[in-house]
Design a protein around this motif. Structure first.
Motif, mmCIF file in Angstrom:
data_model
loop_
_atom_site.group_PDB
_atom_site.id
_atom_site.type_symbol
_atom_site.label_atom_id
_atom_site.label_comp_id
_atom_site.label_asym_id
_atom_site.label_seq_id
_atom_site.Cartn_x
_atom_site.Cartn_y
_atom_site.Cartn_z
ATOM 1 N N ALA A 388 0.811 -1.220 0.000
ATOM 2 C CA ALA A 388 0.000 0.000 0.000
ATOM 3 C C ALA A 388 0.844 1.270 0.000
ATOM 4 O O ALA A 388 0.299 2.371 -0.107
ATOM 5 C CB ALA A 388 -0.925 0.004 1.219
ATOM 6 N N ASN A 389 2.160 1.127 0.112
ATOM 7 C CA ASN A 389 3.047 2.284 0.163
ATOM 8 C C ASN A 389 3.377 2.730 -1.269
ATOM 9 O O ASN A 389 3.994 1.986 -2.026
ATOM 10 C CB ASN A 389 4.328 1.916 0.912
ATOM 11 N N PRO A 390 2.995 3.953 -1.653
ATOM 12 C CA PRO A 390 3.229 4.380 -3.042
ATOM 13 C C PRO A 390 4.708 4.492 -3.396
ATOM 14 O O PRO A 390 5.074 4.389 -4.571
ATOM 15 C CB PRO A 390 2.537 5.744 -3.116
ATOM 16 N N LEU A 391 5.569 4.710 -2.393
ATOM 17 C CA LEU A 391 6.998 4.831 -2.685
ATOM 18 C C LEU A 391 7.558 3.516 -3.225
ATOM 19 O O LEU A 391 8.414 3.511 -4.117
ATOM 20 C CB LEU A 391 7.758 5.250 -1.420
ATOM 21 N N LEU A 392 7.076 2.383 -2.699
ATOM 22 C CA LEU A 392 7.543 1.082 -3.189
ATOM 23 C C LEU A 392 7.298 0.956 -4.687
ATOM 24 O O LEU A 392 8.165 0.512 -5.440
ATOM 25 C CB LEU A 392 6.831 -0.046 -2.436
ATOM 26 N N HIS A 393 6.125 1.373 -5.127
ATOM 27 C CA HIS A 393 5.768 1.218 -6.540
ATOM 28 C C HIS A 393 6.432 2.282 -7.414
ATOM 29 O O HIS A 393 6.570 2.086 -8.631
ATOM 30 C CB HIS A 393 4.246 1.259 -6.687
ATOM 31 N N GLY A 455 22.504 -0.264 -0.728
ATOM 32 C CA GLY A 455 23.355 -1.364 -1.165
ATOM 33 C C GLY A 455 23.051 -1.819 -2.572
ATOM 34 O O GLY A 455 22.604 -1.054 -3.442
ATOM 35 N N SER A 456 23.286 -3.109 -2.798
ATOM 36 C CA SER A 456 23.127 -3.669 -4.145
ATOM 37 C C SER A 456 21.666 -3.721 -4.589
ATOM 38 O O SER A 456 21.381 -4.065 -5.742
ATOM 39 C CB SER A 456 23.740 -5.076 -4.200
ATOM 40 N N LEU A 457 20.766 -3.376 -3.713
ATOM 41 C CA LEU A 457 19.353 -3.246 -4.085
ATOM 42 C C LEU A 457 19.198 -2.300 -5.275
ATOM 43 O O LEU A 457 18.322 -2.489 -6.130
ATOM 44 C CB LEU A 457 18.555 -2.724 -2.884
ATOM 45 N N ARG A 458 20.077 -1.308 -5.354
ATOM 46 C CA ARG A 458 20.011 -0.312 -6.427
ATOM 47 C C ARG A 458 20.256 -0.925 -7.805
ATOM 48 O O ARG A 458 19.889 -0.338 -8.828
ATOM 49 C CB ARG A 458 21.039 0.791 -6.167
ATOM 50 N N ASP A 459 20.909 -2.083 -7.816
ATOM 51 C CA ASP A 459 21.291 -2.692 -9.089
ATOM 52 C C ASP A 459 20.237 -3.651 -9.632
ATOM 53 O O ASP A 459 20.446 -4.249 -10.703
ATOM 54 C CB ASP A 459 22.631 -3.428 -8.938
ATOM 55 N N LEU A 460 19.140 -3.828 -8.897
ATOM 56 C CA LEU A 460 18.110 -4.749 -9.365
ATOM 57 C C LEU A 460 17.498 -4.246 -10.671
ATOM 58 O O LEU A 460 17.260 -3.039 -10.847
ATOM 59 C CB LEU A 460 17.020 -4.910 -8.310
ATOM 60 N N GLU A 461 17.201 -5.177 -11.552
ATOM 61 C CA GLU A 461 16.595 -4.812 -12.823
ATOM 62 C C GLU A 461 15.209 -4.224 -12.592
ATOM 63 O O GLU A 461 14.393 -4.773 -11.847
ATOM 64 C CB GLU A 461 16.491 -6.051 -13.727
ATOM 65 N N GLY A 462 14.972 -3.098 -13.219
ATOM 66 C CA GLY A 462 13.674 -2.441 -13.087
ATOM 67 C C GLY A 462 13.603 -1.437 -11.974
ATOM 68 O O GLY A 462 12.593 -0.732 -11.828
ATOM 69 N N CYS A 463 14.650 -1.348 -11.140
ATOM 70 C CA CYS A 463 14.655 -0.373 -10.046
ATOM 71 C C CYS A 463 14.829 1.035 -10.598
ATOM 72 O O CYS A 463 15.699 1.277 -11.434
ATOM 73 C CB CYS A 463 15.785 -0.697 -9.071
ATOM 74 N N ARG A 464 14.007 1.957 -10.119
ATOM 75 C CA ARG A 464 14.145 3.359 -10.526
ATOM 76 C C ARG A 464 15.008 4.063 -9.478
ATOM 77 O O ARG A 464 14.524 4.516 -8.440
ATOM 78 C CB ARG A 464 12.765 4.007 -10.654
ATOM 79 N N ARG A 465 16.297 4.118 -9.780
ATOM 80 C CA ARG A 465 17.284 4.583 -8.811
ATOM 81 C C ARG A 465 17.023 6.006 -8.321
ATOM 82 O O ARG A 465 17.331 6.333 -7.170
ATOM 83 C CB ARG A 465 18.680 4.524 -9.425
ATOM 84 N N GLU A 466 16.481 6.842 -9.199
ATOM 85 C CA GLU A 466 16.322 8.242 -8.798
ATOM 86 C C GLU A 466 15.436 8.383 -7.566
ATOM 87 O O GLU A 466 15.681 9.226 -6.694
ATOM 88 C CB GLU A 466 15.764 9.080 -9.956
ATOM 89 N N PHE A 467 14.411 7.527 -7.450
ATOM 90 C CA PHE A 467 13.515 7.611 -6.294
ATOM 91 C C PHE A 467 14.096 6.874 -5.089
ATOM 92 O O PHE A 467 13.814 7.240 -3.943
ATOM 93 C CB PHE A 467 12.134 7.071 -6.661
ATOM 94 N N LEU A 468 14.903 5.860 -5.337
ATOM 95 C CA LEU A 468 15.577 5.167 -4.248
ATOM 96 C C LEU A 468 16.653 6.064 -3.648
ATOM 97 O O LEU A 468 16.726 6.232 -2.421
ATOM 98 C CB LEU A 468 16.189 3.864 -4.764
ATOM 99 N N ASP A 469 17.475 6.666 -4.491
ATOM 100 C CA ASP A 469 18.567 7.506 -4.016
ATOM 101 C C ASP A 469 18.046 8.761 -3.321
ATOM 102 O O ASP A 469 18.615 9.203 -2.315
ATOM 103 C CB ASP A 469 19.475 7.897 -5.178
ATOM 104 N N ILE A 551 6.806 11.934 -5.993
ATOM 105 C CA ILE A 551 6.932 10.654 -6.687
ATOM 106 C C ILE A 551 5.776 10.510 -7.675
ATOM 107 O O ILE A 551 4.780 11.244 -7.599
ATOM 108 C CB ILE A 551 6.917 9.471 -5.695
ATOM 109 N N PRO A 552 5.869 9.551 -8.605
ATOM 110 C CA PRO A 552 4.751 9.332 -9.539
ATOM 111 C C PRO A 552 3.553 8.707 -8.824
ATOM 112 O O PRO A 552 3.690 8.042 -7.785
ATOM 113 C CB PRO A 552 5.336 8.353 -10.566
ATOM 114 N N GLY A 553 2.370 8.912 -9.399
ATOM 115 C CA GLY A 553 1.187 8.241 -8.897
ATOM 116 C C GLY A 553 1.159 6.793 -9.335
ATOM 117 O O GLY A 553 1.979 6.350 -10.148
ATOM 118 N N LEU A 554 0.214 6.028 -8.805
ATOM 119 C CA LEU A 554 0.144 4.603 -9.113
ATOM 120 C C LEU A 554 -0.264 4.332 -10.555
ATOM 121 O O LEU A 554 0.063 3.287 -11.104
ATOM 122 C CB LEU A 554 -0.841 3.916 -8.166
ATOM 123 N N THR A 555 -0.980 5.263 -11.162
ATOM 124 C CA THR A 555 -1.495 5.029 -12.512
ATOM 125 C C THR A 555 -0.880 5.951 -13.551
ATOM 126 O O THR A 555 -1.353 6.017 -14.681
ATOM 127 C CB THR A 555 -3.025 5.206 -12.529
#
Length: 576
Positions: A388-393, A455-469, A551-555
């Protein structure tokens, strides 16, 4: 219009009838004595609004307790979503003009503090009673003829009706009758009070929509009620009402009451709309349905059962708690025997027959250190709880990236568990042995070498680094602002399987971490989304900072959503 509530405190306004303008220039909140007074015993008729004994005469001055209550109302996010920010500002402005509104506003704040400061519960509940009773006393002293045809003069009365409705609802929910008939009578008294307050607006609703409250009627209400009820939770009661031989108006108005409830059960409205529907439901009931409730007709009480089910559905709201479960159980007892009891006994989807099955009951969860073999289940709970956390998506927008994240979390947790001193605990269901939730933390004795998101979570395929960083940067900056280099425990995750939410799993796990921190004499720090703030505040945490990011919305990929987390701290010795 007069509210049928006798104020039992002496009041500087009780001897004369005043116009609103007279009151506005002469009245001030009552003084509160420094020591906590003994709580007033709950009257047999209706708790909260009729203290049963005389207390010291109030003084027409403001003291620091009132300043605390006003500040709490203005700054504490968990008091909402009863009003959005724009409405909060309107309420404050009106309260500064009209003392009876200010009394009611402060009473709501005191009610809130009585829940989140359990060590001072009696003081704040008694204070809430005093403040609300004083507000009612002033309101009853008003000669409504002074209003004339002025809509502007009726705005404070409308705000007051909303606040007193919330206060009365809180009182009704807190007063736990064990007799079904007494509980139903208590609800009906609350309904009469809440609806009675709105009679002063009769004939002026269209003009009110053009006043300073137009933001409520033109923006918020359409936003809250733009969705139609689509769920099937209330199908049984709709069919039963249709076949009950009701008059045309009775059936139409009863189904309208059901539709409002279904909007909550759909889980599609946002938190603000669910809170508004639940707190305003009795005021929104249509005329033909009200006498059905007042006469405790079984058809109406069956609808009321669904209202309490919706209340349980929103038990995370600060004033709700386990009240829905309590009232559902009492209604089940009330319906024992007779035609309606037979109906609910045969239908497995009604709230009456399934109260104890569909309403989760607290269990004595077993808290232990997990084994490495538990890592897959912990990773599964992590993603389910954070869904339910929009940041995850925003960080992992595609299903493939979420699968990669779950595999990463599983491996990361297994590695943590190979270290016997790492901070991880789980709570197991004692009946099934299933893991219901987990907590992770780090401490000076076992510091976090690399923050998970860095950590190496940033290197996962499909990860949007800009929002993680961006998140990592903001969180680290907030942590430094709050604690600098001071040693502390830092809770990184408290996650509960959605199937077990509302049963105390998160609270139990957090308490265990606090016990460890207390033994070491250290503070505890965490970052929380708004939804979890009430749980942590009940445990003694307080908000000290916050950070936000877009961050972006869910849709949509458009960056339009404002995501916020608050920084909270717990001190050894805080009530837990």
């Amino acid at each position: 219009m007069t509210v049928d509530r006798k104020c039992q405190y002496s009041s500087p306004w009780s001897s004369t009838t005043r116009s609103p303008s007279d009151r506005s220039t002469s009245a001030g909140p009552v003084s509160t004595p420094a020591p906590a007074p003994a709580p007033a015993p709950a009257p047999a008729s209706f708790p909260g609004l009729q203290p049963s004994h005389q207390v010291e005469e109030p003084h027409s001055r403001v003291d620091m307790v009132h300043m605390q209550l006003l500040h709490h109302y203005m700054t504490n996010a968990s008091l909402y979503p009863l009003f959005e920010n724009c409405m909060k500002d309107i309420v404050i402005n009106v309260a500064l003009r009209e003392p009876y509104v200010m009394y009611s506003l402060l009473a709501i704040s005191a009610h809130h503090l009585s829940i989140f400061r359990p060590e001072q519960q009696q003081f704040y509940r008694h204070l809430a009673i005093r403040l609300q009773t004083e507000g009612l006393s002033i309101f009853n002293s008003i000669d409504v003829s002074f209003y004339g045809d002025s809509v502007e003069k009726r705005i404070p009365a409308f705000i007051f009706s909303s606040l007193i409705g919330i206060h009365a609802l809180c009182d009704m929910l807190l007063h736990r009758d064990t007799d079904p008939d007494s509980a139903i009578a208590g609800f009906l008294k609350y309904m009469s009070l809440h609806r009675g307050m709105l009679t002063v607006m009769h004939g002026y609703w269209d003009e009110l929509k053009k006043s300073e409250l137009r933001v409520l009627f033109e923006e918020l209400v359409p936003q809250w009620f733009s969705l139609t009820s689509e769920g099937r939770d209330c199908d049984d009661i709709r069919k039963r009402l249709t076949a009950a031989g009701l008059g045309t108006d009775e059936l139409e108005d009863a189904l309208h009451a059901v539709d409002l409830i279904q909007c909550v059960l759909d889980a599609k409205p946002n938190a603000e709309s669910r809170a508004y529907i639940l707190c305003s439901w009795v005021a929104m009931l249509r005329p033909a349905f009200v006498p059905m409730l007042e006469n405790a007709r079984p058809e109406a009480l069956a609808v009321l059962a669904y209202y309490f089910l919706a209340m349980h559905h929103c038990r995370g709201l600060w004033m709700m708690g386990d009240a829905g479960q309590h009232f559902l159980t009492l209604l089940a007892e009330h319906f024992r025997g007779g035609e309606w009891y037979a109906w609910q006994a045969l239908s497995p989807s009604t709230p009456l027959t399934t109260a104890r099955r569909t309403v989760p009951m607290a269990r004595n969860f077993v808290v232990t250190r997990p084994q490495e073999a538990d890592a897959p289940r912990i990773a599964e709970i992590h993603l389910a709880a954070m869904d339910a956390n929009p940041l995850l998506h925003a960080q992992f927008p595609a299903s493939e990236s979420l699968k990669s994240l779950q595999q990463f979390l599983e491996a990361d947790t297994a590695e943590q568990l190979r270290d016997p001193s790492s901070g991880v605990l789980i709570a197991r269901d004692p009946e099934t042995g299933v893991i219901a939730g987990f907590a992770k933390w780090n401490s000076p004795s076992h510091p976090e070498e690399v923050k998970l998101e860095s950590g190496s979570l940033r290197d996962l395929e499909g990860c949007r680094r800009e929002f993680l960083d961006r998140y990592v940067s903001l969180a680290e900056e907030a942590r430094k602002r709050c604690f600098g280099d001071q040693p502390c425990y830092c809770i990184s995750f408290v996650c509960t399987d959605p199937a077990y939410q509302g049963q105390g799993v998160g609270t139990l796990l957090t308490r265990k971490v606090l016990e460890l921190a207390k033994t070491d004499g250290l503070q505890v720090y965490l970052e929380s989304t708004d939804v979890a703030i009430p749980m942590y505040q009940k445990l003694g945490f307080r908000v000290i900072d916050e950070f936000q990011m877009k961050i972006p919305g869910l849709t949509s990929d458009e960056i339009t959503v404002s995501y916020r987390e608050v920084c909270m701290v717990w001190q050894p010795g805080s009530m837990t």
